[in-house]
Scaffold this motif. Structure first.
Motif, PDB file in Angstrom:
ATOM      1  N   ALA A  79       0.797  -1.223   0.000  1.00  0.00           N
ATOM      2  CA  ALA A  79       0.000   0.000   0.000  1.00  0.00           C
ATOM      3  C   ALA A  79       0.832   1.278   0.000  1.00  0.00           C
ATOM      4  N   SER A  80       2.090   1.195   0.459  1.00  0.00           N
ATOM      5  CA  SER A  80       2.922   2.392   0.598  1.00  0.00           C
ATOM      6  C   SER A  80       2.115   3.534   1.218  1.00  0.00           C
ATOM      7  N   PRO A  81       1.608   3.344   2.444  1.00  0.00           N
ATOM      8  CA  PRO A  81       0.691   4.322   3.034  1.00  0.00           C
ATOM      9  C   PRO A  81       1.372   5.646   3.338  1.00  0.00           C
ATOM     10  N   PRO A  82       0.584   6.727   3.429  1.00  0.00           N
ATOM     11  CA  PRO A  82       1.154   8.021   3.819  1.00  0.00           C
ATOM     12  C   PRO A  82       1.840   7.913   5.176  1.00  0.00           C
ATOM     13  N   ALA A  83       2.898   8.685   5.369  1.00  0.00           N
ATOM     14  CA  ALA A  83       3.658   8.620   6.621  1.00  0.00           C
ATOM     15  C   ALA A  83       2.796   8.947   7.828  1.00  0.00           C
ATOM     16  N   GLN A  84       1.795   9.823   7.644  1.00  0.00           N
ATOM     17  CA  GLN A  84       0.954  10.247   8.765  1.00  0.00           C
ATOM     18  C   GLN A  84      -0.202   9.278   9.020  1.00  0.00           C
ATOM     19  N   ALA A  85      -0.425   8.324   8.126  1.00  0.00           N
ATOM     20  CA  ALA A  85      -1.602   7.466   8.237  1.00  0.00           C
ATOM     21  C   ALA A  85      -1.479   6.490   9.405  1.00  0.00           C
ATOM     22  N   LEU A  86      -2.602   6.195  10.046  1.00  0.00           N
ATOM     23  CA  LEU A  86      -2.672   5.150  11.051  1.00  0.00           C
ATOM     24  C   LEU A  86      -2.984   3.828  10.348  1.00  0.00           C
ATOM     25  N   LEU A  87      -2.501   2.732  10.912  1.00  0.00           N
ATOM     26  CA  LEU A  87      -2.634   1.440  10.247  1.00  0.00           C
ATOM     27  C   LEU A  87      -3.227   0.403  11.186  1.00  0.00           C
ATOM     28  N   VAL A  88      -4.192  -0.342  10.686  1.00  0.00           N
ATOM     29  CA  VAL A  88      -4.751  -1.482  11.394  1.00  0.00           C
ATOM     30  C   VAL A  88      -4.604  -2.686  10.479  1.00  0.00           C
ATOM     31  N   GLY A  89      -3.949  -3.740  10.966  1.00  0.00           N
ATOM     32  CA  GLY A  89      -3.759  -4.947  10.183  1.00  0.00           C
ATOM     33  C   GLY A  89      -4.401  -6.155  10.838  1.00  0.00           C
ATOM     34  N   SER A  90      -4.499  -7.228  10.081  1.00  0.00           N
ATOM     35  CA  SER A  90      -5.056  -8.484  10.598  1.00  0.00           C
ATOM     36  C   SER A  90      -6.422  -8.272  11.232  1.00  0.00           C
ATOM     37  N   HIS A  91      -7.248  -7.426  10.581  1.00  0.00           N
ATOM     38  CA  HIS A  91      -8.617  -7.140  11.036  1.00  0.00           C
ATOM     39  C   HIS A  91      -8.668  -6.521  12.431  1.00  0.00           C
ATOM     40  N   GLY A  92      -7.554  -5.996  12.916  1.00  0.00           N
ATOM     41  CA  GLY A  92      -7.547  -5.361  14.233  1.00  0.00           C
ATOM     42  C   GLY A  92      -6.596  -5.999  15.224  1.00  0.00           C
ATOM     43  N   ALA A  93      -6.048  -7.154  14.884  1.00  0.00           N
ATOM     44  CA  ALA A  93      -5.097  -7.803  15.783  1.00  0.00           C
ATOM     45  C   ALA A  93      -3.783  -7.031  15.845  1.00  0.00           C
ATOM     46  N   GLU A  94      -3.450  -6.300  14.778  1.00  0.00           N
ATOM     47  CA  GLU A  94      -2.232  -5.484  14.743  1.00  0.00           C
ATOM     48  C   GLU A  94      -2.629  -4.014  14.554  1.00  0.00           C
ATOM     49  N   VAL A  95      -1.986  -3.142  15.303  1.00  0.00           N
ATOM     50  CA  VAL A  95      -2.304  -1.716  15.227  1.00  0.00           C
ATOM     51  C   VAL A  95      -1.012  -0.907  15.243  1.00  0.00           C
ATOM     52  N   TRP A  96      -0.952   0.106  14.368  1.00  0.00           N
ATOM     53  CA  TRP A  96       0.177   1.042  14.382  1.00  0.00           C
ATOM     54  C   TRP A  96      -0.391   2.457  14.465  1.00  0.00           C
ATOM     55  N   LEU A  97      -0.153   3.093  15.614  1.00  0.00           N
ATOM     56  CA  LEU A  97      -0.625   4.455  15.842  1.00  0.00           C
ATOM     57  C   LEU A  97       0.527   5.447  15.922  1.00  0.00           C
ATOM     58  N   GLY A  98       1.728   4.962  15.653  1.00  0.00           N
ATOM     59  CA  GLY A  98       2.917   5.802  15.737  1.00  0.00           C
ATOM     60  C   GLY A  98       4.097   4.984  16.212  1.00  0.00           C
TER      61      GLY A  98
END
Length: 257
Positions: A79-98
């Motif tokens: 996805a090459s997400p924006p640097a500021q974007a928050l990320l949720v993976g594995s339907h919520g099992a993984e979270v990146w808020l910073g």
């Protein structure tokens, strides 16, 4: 209606929600930001969708997020997400808020359940041509998009039977995938967490799959849910395909700029 044109009711709803003070724009990836492809590793966001999400992430009072069934590592890779974007993976099992977000940690019981799940999927993949396993930190996915209809259903049945008496294993179905996780999480819970974290006064959520229905069901009266493609949905609005997703995001950018 042209490829990127939006129905009038969708345009009106997007403009309305864009007036909120703090907006969270949460996007599914596969089948939404990216068209569905045969091999998961080949998926890429539509360039216009990626550019618009990048622009949204830079706006004051606006938070962009990707909420995906993919593992975070896979989501970042494709996805090459924006640097500021928050990320949720594995339907919520993984979270990146910073940078301070803790890594996923499994208990010994969850590790044992994950081993059983991987063994069940590996056994099915060995038995049925065209199926494949995708490993996640808290789960494993059986892909059968490239298998015959009979082999795909047989593989699903075998995995389900093999895990029928396994405690701590959570099974769900998506588009030509069977998801097995040892962490109970869904996109509705993820959106609630993101709303609380960001202080959002309204949420936009766009998705295409069965697993996105938890997210649509979690939305409130002032939020906006958009289903991509056919099928029953709790979303209030619908667009035909990922080709219209850039228009949704571009309209949000214009209305909030």
């Amino acid at each position: 209606m042209t490829t990127g044109e939006l129905p009038a009711e969708v345009r009106d709803a997007v403009v309305r929600v864009a007036q909120t003070a703090r907006l969270l724009v949460a996007m599914d990836f596969d089948g939404t930001m990216s068209p569905l492809v045969s091999r998961a590793e080949d998926a890429r966001p539509l360039p216009a969708a990626a550019a618009a999400l990048e622009a949204l992430s830079a706006l004051e009072g606006t938070t962009a997020a990707l909420v995906s069934g993919r593992a975070l590592a896979s989501l970042r890779a494709v996805a090459s997400p924006p640097a500021q974007a928050l990320l949720v993976g594995s339907h919520g099992a993984e979270v990146w808020l910073g940078p301070d977000s803790p890594a996923l940690s499994l208990t010994p019981a969850q590790e044992q359940a994950l081993t059983r799940a991987r063994q069940a999927v590996d056994s099915a993949v060995a038995a049925f041509p065209g199926t494949a396993a995708e490993q996640k930190p808290a789960g494993v996915v059986l892909h059968y998009r490239r298998a015959s209809a009979q082999d795909g259903q047989s593989a699903v049945a075998q995995v389900r039977a093999g895990l029928a008496d396994s405690p701590g294993v959570f099974v769900s179905e998506g588009k030509m995938v069977l998801e097995i996780s040892v962490v109970k999480a869904n996109k509705g819970e993820s959106l609630a967490m993101l709303r609380a974290t960001t202080g959002a006064t309204a949420v936009v959520f766009v998705g295409d799959d069965v697993t996105d229905e938890h997210g649509f069901a979690a939305l409130g009266p002032g939020d906006l849910g958009i289903k991509v493609g056919p099928g029953e949905t709790a979303a209030a609005y619908r667009i035909d395909s990922p080709a219209q997703v850039p228009a949704v995001l571009e309209l949000l950018v214009a209305a909030r700029s």
